[in-house]
Design a protein around this motif. Sequence first.
Motif, PDB file in Angstrom:
ATOM      1  N   GLU A  59      -9.314  -1.862   0.154  1.00  0.00           N
ATOM      2  CA  GLU A  59      -9.388  -3.262   0.535  1.00  0.00           C
ATOM      3  C   GLU A  59      -8.988  -4.123  -0.658  1.00  0.00           C
ATOM      4  OE1 GLU A  59     -13.121  -4.256   2.138  1.00  0.00           O
ATOM      5  OE2 GLU A  59     -13.045  -2.796   3.773  1.00  0.00           O
ATOM      6  N   PHE A  60      -8.077  -5.081  -0.401  1.00  0.00           N
ATOM      7  CA  PHE A  60      -7.584  -5.963  -1.447  1.00  0.00           C
ATOM      8  C   PHE A  60      -7.921  -7.395  -1.087  1.00  0.00           C
ATOM      9  CE2 PHE A  60      -4.688  -2.287  -1.718  1.00  0.00           C
ATOM     10  CZ  PHE A  60      -4.819  -1.979  -3.059  1.00  0.00           C
ATOM     11  N   ALA A  61      -7.910  -8.220  -2.117  1.00  0.00           N
ATOM     12  CA  ALA A  61      -8.052  -9.662  -1.950  1.00  0.00           C
ATOM     13  C   ALA A  61      -6.785 -10.319  -2.466  1.00  0.00           C
ATOM     14  CB  ALA A  61      -9.273 -10.168  -2.708  1.00  0.00           C
ATOM     15  N   PRO A  62      -6.433 -11.486  -1.940  1.00  0.00           N
ATOM     16  CA  PRO A  62      -5.224 -12.161  -2.437  1.00  0.00           C
ATOM     17  C   PRO A  62      -5.304 -12.373  -3.949  1.00  0.00           C
ATOM     18  CG  PRO A  62      -6.018 -13.203  -0.427  1.00  0.00           C
ATOM     19  CD  PRO A  62      -7.053 -12.214  -0.821  1.00  0.00           C
ATOM     20  N   GLY A  63      -4.235 -12.037  -4.635  1.00  0.00           N
ATOM     21  CA  GLY A  63      -4.198 -12.167  -6.080  1.00  0.00           C
ATOM     22  C   GLY A  63      -4.445 -10.878  -6.825  1.00  0.00           C
ATOM     23  N   ASP A  64      -4.946  -9.826  -6.126  1.00  0.00           N
ATOM     24  CA  ASP A  64      -5.186  -8.546  -6.794  1.00  0.00           C
ATOM     25  C   ASP A  64      -3.859  -7.875  -7.141  1.00  0.00           C
ATOM     26  OD1 ASP A  64      -7.853  -8.949  -6.543  1.00  0.00           O
ATOM     27  OD2 ASP A  64      -8.129  -7.601  -4.832  1.00  0.00           O
ATOM     28  N   ILE A  65      -3.922  -7.030  -8.171  1.00  0.00           N
ATOM     29  CA  ILE A  65      -2.750  -6.264  -8.570  1.00  0.00           C
ATOM     30  C   ILE A  65      -2.737  -4.946  -7.792  1.00  0.00           C
ATOM     31  CG2 ILE A  65      -1.512  -5.208 -10.488  1.00  0.00           C
ATOM     32  CD1 ILE A  65      -1.686  -8.269 -10.576  1.00  0.00           C
ATOM     33  N   VAL A  66      -1.638  -4.643  -7.151  1.00  0.00           N
ATOM     34  CA  VAL A  66      -1.541  -3.440  -6.322  1.00  0.00           C
ATOM     35  C   VAL A  66      -1.405  -2.216  -7.229  1.00  0.00           C
ATOM     36  CG1 VAL A  66      -0.280  -2.301  -4.475  1.00  0.00           C
ATOM     37  CG2 VAL A  66      -0.432  -4.790  -4.526  1.00  0.00           C
ATOM     38  N   ASP A 292      -0.406 -12.573   3.277  1.00  0.00           N
ATOM     39  CA  ASP A 292       0.286 -11.875   4.359  1.00  0.00           C
ATOM     40  C   ASP A 292       0.172 -10.357   4.186  1.00  0.00           C
ATOM     41  OD1 ASP A 292       2.220 -11.860   6.673  1.00  0.00           O
ATOM     42  OD2 ASP A 292       3.425 -10.796   5.173  1.00  0.00           O
ATOM     43  N   GLN A 293       0.264  -9.867   2.941  1.00  0.00           N
ATOM     44  CA  GLN A 293       0.125  -8.431   2.701  1.00  0.00           C
ATOM     45  C   GLN A 293      -1.302  -7.962   2.968  1.00  0.00           C
ATOM     46  OE1 GLN A 293       1.544  -8.421  -1.331  1.00  0.00           O
ATOM     47  NE2 GLN A 293       3.568  -7.630  -0.743  1.00  0.00           N
ATOM     48  N   VAL A 294      -2.280  -8.789   2.642  1.00  0.00           N
ATOM     49  CA  VAL A 294      -3.675  -8.452   2.950  1.00  0.00           C
ATOM     50  C   VAL A 294      -3.850  -8.282   4.452  1.00  0.00           C
ATOM     51  CG1 VAL A 294      -6.049  -9.310   2.909  1.00  0.00           C
ATOM     52  CG2 VAL A 294      -4.609  -9.529   0.881  1.00  0.00           C
ATOM     53  N   LYS A 295      -3.227  -9.168   5.221  1.00  0.00           N
ATOM     54  CA  LYS A 295      -3.315  -9.059   6.678  1.00  0.00           C
ATOM     55  C   LYS A 295      -2.669  -7.774   7.172  1.00  0.00           C
ATOM     56  CE  LYS A 295      -3.308 -14.057   7.549  1.00  0.00           C
ATOM     57  NZ  LYS A 295      -2.563 -15.178   8.172  1.00  0.00           N
ATOM     58  N   ARG A 296      -1.528  -7.426   6.593  1.00  0.00           N
ATOM     59  CA  ARG A 296      -0.835  -6.212   7.041  1.00  0.00           C
ATOM     60  C   ARG A 296      -1.642  -4.961   6.691  1.00  0.00           C
ATOM     61  NH1 ARG A 296       5.688  -6.925   6.653  1.00  0.00           N
ATOM     62  NH2 ARG A 296       5.794  -9.051   7.450  1.00  0.00           N
ATOM     63  N   LEU A 297      -2.216  -4.946   5.505  1.00  0.00           N
ATOM     64  CA  LEU A 297      -3.048  -3.796   5.135  1.00  0.00           C
ATOM     65  C   LEU A 297      -4.289  -3.715   6.017  1.00  0.00           C
ATOM     66  CD1 LEU A 297      -2.849  -3.954   1.243  1.00  0.00           C
ATOM     67  CD2 LEU A 297      -1.736  -2.312   2.759  1.00  0.00           C
ATOM     68  N   GLY A 298      -4.863  -4.866   6.325  1.00  0.00           N
ATOM     69  CA  GLY A 298      -6.017  -4.865   7.225  1.00  0.00           C
ATOM     70  C   GLY A 298      -5.659  -4.364   8.600  1.00  0.00           C
ATOM     71  N   ALA A 299      -4.485  -4.759   9.090  1.00  0.00           N
ATOM     72  CA  ALA A 299      -4.037  -4.266  10.394  1.00  0.00           C
ATOM     73  C   ALA A 299      -3.785  -2.769  10.352  1.00  0.00           C
ATOM     74  CB  ALA A 299      -2.764  -5.001  10.812  1.00  0.00           C
ATOM     75  N   LEU A 300      -3.258  -2.285   9.222  1.00  0.00           N
ATOM     76  CA  LEU A 300      -3.042  -0.848   9.081  1.00  0.00           C
ATOM     77  C   LEU A 300      -4.361  -0.100   9.139  1.00  0.00           C
ATOM     78  CD1 LEU A 300      -1.098   1.483   8.524  1.00  0.00           C
ATOM     79  CD2 LEU A 300      -1.372   1.030   6.080  1.00  0.00           C
ATOM     80  N   ARG A 301      -5.387  -0.634   8.503  1.00  0.00           N
ATOM     81  CA  ARG A 301      -6.709  -0.018   8.546  1.00  0.00           C
ATOM     82  C   ARG A 301      -7.275  -0.042   9.956  1.00  0.00           C
ATOM     83  NH1 ARG A 301      -7.850  -2.575   4.001  1.00  0.00           N
ATOM     84  NH2 ARG A 301      -8.785  -4.273   5.164  1.00  0.00           N
TER      85      ARG A 301
END
Length: 792
Positions: A59-66, A292-301
């Motif tokens: 789980e990531f938050a906006p601004g985190d480093i991938v 937007d990437q957080v949303k996509r990762l959440g949808a993937l989960r």
Amino acid sequence: MTKSERKSEQLSAQKSSSHLTKQDQQGGDENFQRVLLLIILVVSLTFIIVPKGTLTPTEFAPGDIVPRDIKAPRDILIPDDELSEQKRHDAAREVASLYDFDPATGAMISDQVDQILASLSVGIDLEVTEDQQISDLESNFGVKADKKTFTVLKEISAHDEIKSRVTLIMTSLYRQKVAGNLKLFEADRSKGVIFRSLNTQTETADSSQTKVIGLGQLQDSLKKAVKDTDLSASQQKALQSLIEPLLRPNISFNQKETEARRQIAREEVKPVLIQVKKGEMITREGDRITLDQVKRLGALRDDRSTVSLWRNATGMLLSCFLLVYFSHIFARRNIRKYRPDNRDLIFLATIFVVHILILKISIFISAALDSAFPYIDQNTYYYVFPFAVGTMLVRIVLNSEISLIFAILSAIVTGALFGNSYAVMVFAFLTSLSGAHWVRHVTERSSLFRAGLRLGMFNFVLLFALHLMTSRPFDLQLIYKLGFGFVGGLVAAVVVTGVVPLVESIFRYTTNIKLLELANMNNPVLRDLMVQAPGTYHHSIIVGNLAEAAAENIGVNPLMVRVAAYYHDIGKIRKPLYFIENIGGQENRHDKLAPSMSALILMAHVKDGAEMARENRLGQALIDIIRQHHGTGLMKFFYDRAKSKADPEVEQIDERDYRYHGPKPQTREAALIMLADAIEAASRTLTDPTPARIQGMVQKIINNIFIDGQLDECELTLKDIHNIAKSFNLVLGGIFHYRVDYPEPVSKERVTEKGPRSLDEDRNRKSSDQTEDKKNPPAKGSTEDLKRLGMS
């Protein structure tokens, strides 16, 4: 070969075959229990882990480093919740408000006016009092009137044309639509309004030609219509006061039907989906993650947890099975001290499941705390969780090797539980190892709290190191993490302190904390030993000193060895006078017994000791040492005595009848007690205990025990045996220390003992008296024992 020898061989063969059959059956039952336990364990872990989110992206938050590249594993349709919700909201707003229209409202009011006037006419005919009629008018129709107005209304009721005028007025007024709250209606009208006739259930849309007035305007229209009549002013006023309370709107807002229609409109809106192709890069390593990437990762989960729940559960089940099974097999075959029995495995599985379950519950608690205290990140609360509790309990109850395997397994499963978090896995593993290290030898209860303090400081440094690895700034969240990590160590110590007694009670373990209680000399068993068998009590104390010193030298738990030495001969409490150390100046009872009977009595103290240990709940570890501390040793004195009395041609003396039933020592602790017990007993026979004689005696006893095969089944090495001998020499040298002569000699009396000086293998030597002792035999009741104990 004689017939008796053949018969004995046949009996021994039958016994060995039946023993092997029982062992095979018992081994099969144990294997079945272990397989069943493994299945229950992996199913429980899967049930706990999978619903939260299996091995899914972190789980990531906006601004985190991938930390790594993440690609879409397949074509995914990601719902855009915000846009979908906006469309649903727009669809609901487009639904017009529904107002019910009652075209019969004017006619109903006219009928009510007619009923009132008719009741006034009836009152005149029945000669009902005026006050009674006013009261009936208010209670039946809700019309309030004073006496003056009532009098005018009675006059009006006598004119039939008034009724027709009222009907015309109501028809004229209710040709238009009347709203109860005109402002609210105008607000709904701007968004769209539909009128539904209650008579025909037909619906018509609102239009600009439709005139809608409020109740205030309706009252003004009534006043104007009444004035246009040819009635007198008093009659107009009375008629108006009669009709006004009866006025009501003919359109009303149907909120229930309107909300239902809006809900249907919301449900008819299909979700807006964003397509992500298989292999499309969602995030790249080192990038700053966007919303937007957080949303996509959440949808993937969410896609994994909903669409492939059973597949994920099956994968987790197989992963846990392989992880636990092969870790156990590898450790059992390659780690010398990893030898858990079924009871240990049940304990480990129970602690494992409860530990993961507590962490799962803690995740929900942290989510609730995040809502209550939004200025603290949810993942910051994780570090106050007692990650090290399970490993600390295993280390206290079992040993370091098993606790290491437990720490590895629990850390991996914990990382999966926290969304495949590498940081949580590393933290859980290192804090578990640290906690197990600090509780390795608990010598007092306060040691647990000191361990918790050290563990808290270790967590503090570890979290700081992990933060440095992330290259994140030093912010307030870091301070929260460090504080929670320190508190987590203290929490782990408190939990372990409370759980250890429960584990001891449920699983019948003897931990160091339990040993501290048993080491108390006021324990009822030790007090009975001191009163009933004082010689055995003193012997046990000396054995404890010998064994404890040797245990520290070879790396065995010294507390366990010392306490086991205190209790190893408690079986002698039942027949204390049949053991030479408790006879004193009394007659030796074995002089009147057959050697075989004496051997049975000596054997019985091992069985009696194990029974007493079970009755007093000393723990399985002490019970095993009591049963094993003589192994299958030979009572040579009585065996030789039986051979000397028996006729070889008539009776064959079987050596097995004069051996203890065993088993042989299975652990280093039990072997230490055996060696210390034999050497302490033999040391009492030394007449001139010089260091050389002590060393020779120690080496001789150890060699005899080693050659007899009593150490074959334990894990003592030759190096251990050498170190044990050195420790025994050092302690015995201190006991039999040299003293200078007193200025005035102390008179000593010596006693001449009849019969054997010892009753078993370790007490079968006769003391050689000195020359002067033979010339001057000691008197009965002397203090000869003081010299044999090295106290002279």
